[in-house]
Design an enzyme around this catalytic site. Structure first.
Site, mmCIF file in Angstrom:
data_model
loop_
_atom_site.group_PDB
_atom_site.id
_atom_site.type_symbol
_atom_site.label_atom_id
_atom_site.label_comp_id
_atom_site.label_asym_id
_atom_site.label_seq_id
_atom_site.Cartn_x
_atom_site.Cartn_y
_atom_site.Cartn_z
ATOM 1 N N LYS A 121 0.827 -1.209 0.000
ATOM 2 C CA LYS A 121 0.000 0.000 0.000
ATOM 3 C C LYS A 121 0.859 1.254 0.000
ATOM 4 O O LYS A 121 0.631 2.185 -0.781
ATOM 5 C CB LYS A 121 -0.919 0.012 1.216
ATOM 6 N N ASP A 139 -6.411 0.863 1.260
ATOM 7 C CA ASP A 139 -6.231 0.891 2.712
ATOM 8 C C ASP A 139 -7.539 0.493 3.373
ATOM 9 O O ASP A 139 -8.480 0.034 2.711
ATOM 10 C CB ASP A 139 -5.767 2.279 3.162
#
Length: 282
Positions: A121, A139
Site C-alpha cells: 500500500k 487501505d
C-alpha cells in the site's frame, strides 16, 4: 446496476462533493511523502502532519536521514503510533535509498517495496502521488467503502483482491482519483462507526445503506427494570442473551427462550442486530 456502472456513478458523484481528491499528508518532495506515508500506518494524517515539520527541518534530505540513528529520530515521532519501530524503519530506509538507489527515491512500486517499512500500500501510494504511476492502493477506508457500496464481491477478502476487482471496473486513468475519493469518503462520511448516511450522495444504490434500512426500528418505552434485553418475537425480557450465527456468519444476539434475533436493548430501545460490514483483517 452492474458494478462497472456503479463505479462510474460513484466516482462522478464523489467528484461533485469532494473538491480536492488528493492525499492529506503534507510533503514537498518524494522523500518527504515516503516518510509521511510510512509514519501514517495505523496513525491519522493529522497527527503525522503535526510532527513531520520538525522532523524534516532536522533531516531535510534522505542523505541527512541516512546519517541518523533510530535513537536520533525517535524524539521527533514519539507521539506517532509505534514510534520505536518506525524510527528504525526510517533509518534503514534512508540508508537503503542511499546505497541502492544513489539517493533517489525509487519510482516504481516494485522497487519501493524493497525498502524497509514499505509494504504494497505504501509503495503504491508513493508511486501514484509522487510519480503519477497508475496504481490503486487499498487501505482500510477503500476496503470498507468498496465493499459497502457494492463495488466488489464478498469474496474479495484481502486488500489485494479488492484492488484487483476495482481495477477491472475502473478505467486505468481514474485509478489514482478513485483511491483518493474512496479514502476521503470513508474518512469523513462512510466512517467505520456511525456512517453519516444522511450526508451521503450514494445511498440510492449503496448495499450497506440498504442493509441498514432493513434493520428493525427501535422500540421505545421498554422496561429496563424487567431485564437488559427484550425479545419482540416472544414478548420476553431477559438479562443473559444467547447467540446465533446468521447466514452471513455474523454472531448475533438471540433470545435464550425462542432463539429469535429480534432482540432489543431495553436501555436504549435499539435493536442488537448487526448488519453485514467489512474490515481489513490485520
Amino acid at each position: 446496476m452492474g458494478r462497472t456502472q456503479r463505479a462510474r456513478e460513484t466516482l462522478d458523484r464523489l467528484r461533485d462533493v469532494i473538491d480536492r481528491p488528493a492525499t492529506e499528508l503534507h510533503y514537498t518532495s518524494p522523500y518527504q511523502l515516503l516518510v509521511a506515508v510510512i509514519l501514517s500506518a495505523q496513525c491519522t494524517d493529522a497527527r503525522v502532519n503535526q510532527e513531520t515539520p520538525a522532523l524534516f527541518a532536522a533531516y531535510p534530505t534522505v542523505a541527512d536521514l541516512a546519517k541518523a540513528t533510530p535513537e536520533d529520530i525517535y524524539p521527533y515521532i514519539q507521539s506517532i503510533t509505534f514510534p520505536n519501530n518506525k524510527a528504525g524503519y526510517l533509518a534503514k530506509m534512508a540508508r537503503q535509498v542511499m546505497d541502492r538507489f544513489d539517493g533517489a527515491i525509487p519510482e516504481t512500486p516494485k522497487a519501493l517495496q524493497t525498502l524497509t517499512g514499505v509494504g504494497q500500500k505504501t509503495a503504491e501510494v508513493v508511486a501514484n502521488v509522487a510519480f503519477d504511476r497508475a496504481t490503486l492502493p487499498v487501505d482500510t477506508h477503500v476496503y470498507r467503502v468498496a465493499h459497502r457500496i457494492g463495488l466488489v464481491t464478498r469474496d474479495a477478502t484481502t486488500p489485494a483482491k479488492v484492488s484487483a476487482q476495482l481495477k477491472r471496473i475502473i478505467p486505468r486513468s481514474d485509478w489514482g482519483d478513485a483511491h483518493h475519493l474512496l479514502i476521503l469518503h470513508g474518512r469523513y462520511t462512510c466512517t467505520a462507526r456511525s456512517p453519516q448516511c444522511a450526508d451521503c450522495v450514494l445511498t440510492d444504490f449503496c448495499d450497506h445503506y440498504d442493509r441498514l434500512q432493513r434493520l428493525p426500528d427501535p422500540m421505545p418505552a421498554l422496561n429496563a427494570q424487567a431485564g437488559r434485553y427484550f425479545c419482540r418475537t416472544c414478548d420476553t425480557y431477559f438479562d443473559e442473551p444467547a447467540t446465533h450465527v446468521d447466514r452471513y456468519d455474523i454472531e448475533q444476539t438471540a433470545c435464550p427462550r425462542c432463539g429469535s434475533m429480534m432482540v432489543f436493548r431495553t436501555s436504549t430501545g435499539a435493536p442488537t442486530k448487526q448488519p453485514l460490514d467489512f474490515r481489513v483483517n490485520d
